[in-house]
Design a protein around this motif. Structure first.
Motif, PDB file in Angstrom:
ATOM      1  N   ILE A  65     -13.148  -0.693  17.213  1.00 22.11           N
ATOM      2  CA  ILE A  65     -11.973  -1.401  16.332  1.00 22.11           C
ATOM      3  C   ILE A  65     -10.555  -0.952  16.744  1.00 22.11           C
ATOM      4  O   ILE A  65      -9.927   0.325  16.335  1.00 22.11           O
ATOM      5  CB  ILE A  65     -12.637  -1.023  15.098  1.00 22.11           C
ATOM      6  N   GLY A  66      -9.860  -1.547  16.549  1.00 20.31           N
ATOM      7  CA  GLY A  66      -8.581  -1.118  17.057  1.00 20.31           C
ATOM      8  C   GLY A  66      -7.173  -1.591  16.128  1.00 20.31           C
ATOM      9  O   GLY A  66      -8.624  -2.554  14.706  1.00 20.31           O
ATOM     10  N   GLU A  67      -6.569  -1.795  16.234  1.00 20.82           N
ATOM     11  CA  GLU A  67      -5.605  -1.683  14.911  1.00 20.82           C
ATOM     12  C   GLU A  67      -5.873  -0.995  13.889  1.00 20.82           C
ATOM     13  O   GLU A  67      -6.404  -0.761  13.125  1.00 20.82           O
ATOM     14  CB  GLU A  67      -5.716  -3.517  14.371  1.00 20.82           C
ATOM     15  N   ALA A  70      -6.909  -1.932  10.137  1.00 21.86           N
ATOM     16  CA  ALA A  70      -8.522  -2.607  10.469  1.00 21.86           C
ATOM     17  C   ALA A  70      -9.037  -1.091  10.417  1.00 21.86           C
ATOM     18  O   ALA A  70     -10.737  -1.688   9.935  1.00 21.86           O
ATOM     19  CB  ALA A  70      -9.036  -3.066  11.944  1.00 21.86           C
ATOM     20  N   ARG A  73      -9.221  -0.014   7.075  1.00 24.31           N
ATOM     21  CA  ARG A  73     -10.031  -0.905   6.195  1.00 24.31           C
ATOM     22  C   ARG A  73     -11.503  -0.482   6.569  1.00 24.31           C
ATOM     23  O   ARG A  73     -11.843  -1.077   5.575  1.00 24.31           O
ATOM     24  CB  ARG A  73      -9.784  -2.191   6.750  1.00 24.31           C
ATOM     25  N   TYR A  74     -12.259  -0.344   7.229  1.00 24.26           N
ATOM     26  CA  TYR A  74     -13.442  -0.175   7.879  1.00 24.26           C
ATOM     27  C   TYR A  74     -13.789   1.701   6.783  1.00 24.26           C
ATOM     28  O   TYR A  74     -15.026   1.152   6.214  1.00 24.26           O
ATOM     29  CB  TYR A  74     -13.682   0.508   9.279  1.00 24.26           C
ATOM     30  N   ALA A  77     -13.683   0.094   2.564  1.00 28.05           N
ATOM     31  CA  ALA A  77     -15.151  -0.352   2.859  1.00 28.05           C
ATOM     32  C   ALA A  77     -16.336   0.929   3.096  1.00 28.05           C
ATOM     33  O   ALA A  77     -17.382   0.779   1.725  1.00 28.05           O
ATOM     34  CB  ALA A  77     -15.455  -1.271   4.050  1.00 28.05           C
ATOM     35  N   PRO A  89      -8.104  -7.705  -7.851  1.00 25.10           N
ATOM     36  CA  PRO A  89      -7.346  -8.712  -6.926  1.00 25.10           C
ATOM     37  C   PRO A  89      -6.528  -8.282  -6.740  1.00 25.10           C
ATOM     38  O   PRO A  89      -5.888  -8.350  -5.411  1.00 25.10           O
ATOM     39  CB  PRO A  89      -8.790  -9.858  -7.693  1.00 25.10           C
ATOM     40  N   ARG A 100       2.125  -4.989   4.099  1.00 23.08           N
ATOM     41  CA  ARG A 100       2.771  -5.881   5.485  1.00 23.08           C
ATOM     42  C   ARG A 100       4.235  -5.892   4.875  1.00 23.08           C
ATOM     43  O   ARG A 100       4.929  -5.842   6.130  1.00 23.08           O
ATOM     44  CB  ARG A 100       2.453  -7.704   4.657  1.00 23.08           C
TER      45      ARG A 100
ATOM     46  N   VAL B  69      -0.601 -12.898   4.293  1.00 20.48           N
ATOM     47  CA  VAL B  69      -2.558 -12.935   3.860  1.00 20.48           C
ATOM     48  C   VAL B  69      -2.543 -11.851   2.553  1.00 20.48           C
ATOM     49  O   VAL B  69      -3.734 -11.815   2.072  1.00 20.48           O
ATOM     50  CB  VAL B  69      -2.620 -12.287   4.495  1.00 20.48           C
ATOM     51  N   ARG B  73      -5.472 -12.808   0.182  1.00 22.55           N
ATOM     52  CA  ARG B  73      -6.195 -11.574   0.624  1.00 22.55           C
ATOM     53  C   ARG B  73      -7.040 -11.454  -1.801  1.00 22.55           C
ATOM     54  O   ARG B  73      -8.055 -11.498  -1.910  1.00 22.55           O
ATOM     55  CB  ARG B  73      -5.678 -10.167   0.042  1.00 22.55           C
ATOM     56  N   ALA B  77     -10.919 -12.069  -2.317  1.00 22.26           N
ATOM     57  CA  ALA B  77     -10.723 -11.221  -3.827  1.00 22.26           C
ATOM     58  C   ALA B  77     -12.086 -12.213  -5.522  1.00 22.26           C
ATOM     59  O   ALA B  77     -13.064 -11.592  -5.535  1.00 22.26           O
ATOM     60  CB  ALA B  77     -10.313 -10.324  -4.872  1.00 22.26           C
ATOM     61  N   PRO B  89     -18.493  -3.473   6.036  1.00 25.53           N
ATOM     62  CA  PRO B  89     -17.287  -2.544   6.123  1.00 25.53           C
ATOM     63  C   PRO B  89     -16.634  -3.396   8.034  1.00 25.53           C
ATOM     64  O   PRO B  89     -15.620  -3.279   8.563  1.00 25.53           O
ATOM     65  CB  PRO B  89     -17.734  -0.618   6.512  1.00 25.53           C
ATOM     66  N   PHE B  90     -17.945  -3.607   8.644  1.00 23.68           N
ATOM     67  CA  PHE B  90     -17.522  -3.605  10.239  1.00 23.68           C
ATOM     68  C   PHE B  90     -17.237  -5.138  10.374  1.00 23.68           C
ATOM     69  O   PHE B  90     -16.188  -5.932  11.349  1.00 23.68           O
ATOM     70  CB  PHE B  90     -18.793  -3.579  11.039  1.00 23.68           C
ATOM     71  N   GLN B  92     -15.142  -6.876   7.681  1.00 20.45           N
ATOM     72  CA  GLN B  92     -14.051  -6.836   7.258  1.00 20.45           C
ATOM     73  C   GLN B  92     -12.910  -6.174   8.410  1.00 20.45           C
ATOM     74  O   GLN B  92     -11.848  -6.587   8.926  1.00 20.45           O
ATOM     75  CB  GLN B  92     -13.795  -5.988   5.839  1.00 20.45           C
ATOM     76  N   ALA B  93     -13.120  -5.461   9.152  1.00 24.11           N
ATOM     77  CA  ALA B  93     -12.295  -3.997  10.353  1.00 24.11           C
ATOM     78  C   ALA B  93     -12.247  -5.479  11.272  1.00 24.11           C
ATOM     79  O   ALA B  93     -11.170  -5.425  11.711  1.00 24.11           O
ATOM     80  CB  ALA B  93     -13.283  -3.275  10.717  1.00 24.11           C
ATOM     81  N   GLU B  96     -10.163  -7.982  10.944  1.00 19.06           N
ATOM     82  CA  GLU B  96      -9.026  -7.908  10.079  1.00 19.06           C
ATOM     83  C   GLU B  96      -8.378  -6.987  11.770  1.00 19.06           C
ATOM     84  O   GLU B  96      -7.239  -7.382  11.701  1.00 19.06           O
ATOM     85  CB  GLU B  96      -8.760  -6.088  10.145  1.00 19.06           C
ATOM     86  N   MET B  97      -9.196  -6.938  12.473  1.00 13.38           N
ATOM     87  CA  MET B  97      -8.345  -6.710  13.676  1.00 13.38           C
ATOM     88  C   MET B  97      -8.184  -7.486  14.466  1.00 13.38           C
ATOM     89  O   MET B  97      -6.980  -7.938  14.997  1.00 13.38           O
ATOM     90  CB  MET B  97      -9.412  -5.456  14.499  1.00 13.38           C
ATOM     91  N   ARG B 100      -4.959  -9.494  12.923  1.00 12.61           N
ATOM     92  CA  ARG B 100      -3.557  -8.668  13.449  1.00 12.61           C
ATOM     93  C   ARG B 100      -3.029  -8.422  14.999  1.00 12.61           C
ATOM     94  O   ARG B 100      -1.582  -9.192  14.870  1.00 12.61           O
ATOM     95  CB  ARG B 100      -4.234  -6.986  12.999  1.00 12.61           C
ATOM     96  N   ARG B 101      -4.290  -8.865  15.497  1.00 12.03           N
ATOM     97  CA  ARG B 101      -4.257  -9.214  16.302  1.00 12.03           C
ATOM     98  C   ARG B 101      -3.190 -10.444  16.831  1.00 12.03           C
ATOM     99  O   ARG B 101      -1.983 -10.918  17.779  1.00 12.03           O
ATOM    100  CB  ARG B 101      -5.080  -9.330  17.187  1.00 12.03           C
TER     101      ARG B 101
END
Lengths: 204, 204
Positions: A65-67, A70, A73-74, A77, A89, A100, B69, B73, B77, B89-90, B92-93, B96-97, B100-101
């Protein structure tokens, strides 16, 4: 789990600080990659993170997982307490908004000022000094805006410390490298900076 | 709830497309603000969004959420189905990665290319054309990288459509304004672009 990072990079500090706030630092091993020498541009590193940026989280199964956000976030969670990205929310949205804002108007311009005025990565990008200088001014404008906001808010996203504060702190501290500093009259920003810098997580 | 937007702005389209995917478009009213005329720079608008950007979501109680974003979000939610930001979790990450890219390497450089080469906002910022041109090249480089990635992935973040696809689509479509287009040889990117453009949400 392993995080591949460059210790002095502001995005790497964000992730370490986030993990420290959750008391998870010792669940991860850290490996350094020499970004100035371009070790992150190797085909092996690119397989882990196609954009070649740091940091990257490598899970035990090999998925990466990059960023920085992110990666945060992992962990959020998996380990919701203490919450750094919000529960309701509205909290989630408010934190995302300030995270941001801190990212686009502070972390990013500080990074662009660094890259475009110092030529640190001139072997792999075209520095445009006039743009770097404008980014420096943009970062200072946003610090002034934050000072106005923090006159009536304890942290960036209200009364609770969050990932938005981590982003802003790491950006403001890194900004010293390009001689961008908080003005003496920004007493609210300085109050916040003192509070956040005093957290044990700020030292990791 | 009300969204204040500029209909043709790519960030406004992101939010509308996100709401359309969740079948929530008709739960919100839309109001236009003339950003070229600077109506978003008024003190009244700044009270709603201190950065003066569009869009902004105004809740019935008067609280405002800026940043596209962050607005997404909030709706994710409140209305988790269909998920556009991931469940595990994976997931979501990973979303998000890629979100963001797509944002940092495509949406942002396309926007900077637009702002710095056209002078659209020259009354309120200093355009640096050399930087704008470099941003255009950066956006094209990332389109090439996406083509490589989409050779083995249906959507940006795997087998499910997500907010990352929305960001990339809105950026690529807006890029035509500054004459940045997908190369004919990017067959995987074009396959994905055709698939995503065919969704009813792409037309809102």
């Amino acid at each position: 789990m392993k995080i591949i990072e460059a210790k002095t990079a502001p995005n790497a500090r964000r992730v370490r600080m986030f993990l420290a706030e959750k008391n998870l630092l010792n669940t991860v091993t850290f490996e350094q990659v020499d970004i100035q020498a371009g070790a992150n541009l190797s085909p092996e590193y690119r397989k882990k993170n196609i954009t070649t940026k740091v940091p990257v989280l490598e899970l035990d199964g090999g998925e990466c997982i990059g960023e920085s956000v992110a990666i945060c976030r992992y962990f959020e969670a998996l380990n919701p307490e203490p919450s750094l990205m919000g529960k309701t929310p509205f909290e989630q949205a408010s934190i995302e908004m300030w995270q941001r804002r801190a990212e686009f108007h502070l972390m990013l311009p500080v990074g662009m000022c660094f890259q475009h005025t110092t030529g640190y990565f001139k072997d792999r990008m075209l520095p445009v000094p006039a743009y770097g200088e404008e980014c420096g001014r943009e970062a200072l404008r946003f610090m002034g805006l934050l000072d106005e906001h923090l006159a009536t808010s304890q942290f960036l996203a209200g009364e609770s410390f969050s990932i938005a504060d981590i982003t802003a702190l790491c950006a403001i501290d890194f900004a010293r490298v390009v001689k961008l500093r908080m003005a003496d009259e920004w007493v609210h920003l300085k109050r916040w900076h003192g509070d956040v810098s005093a957290r044990p997580s700020a030292a990791v």
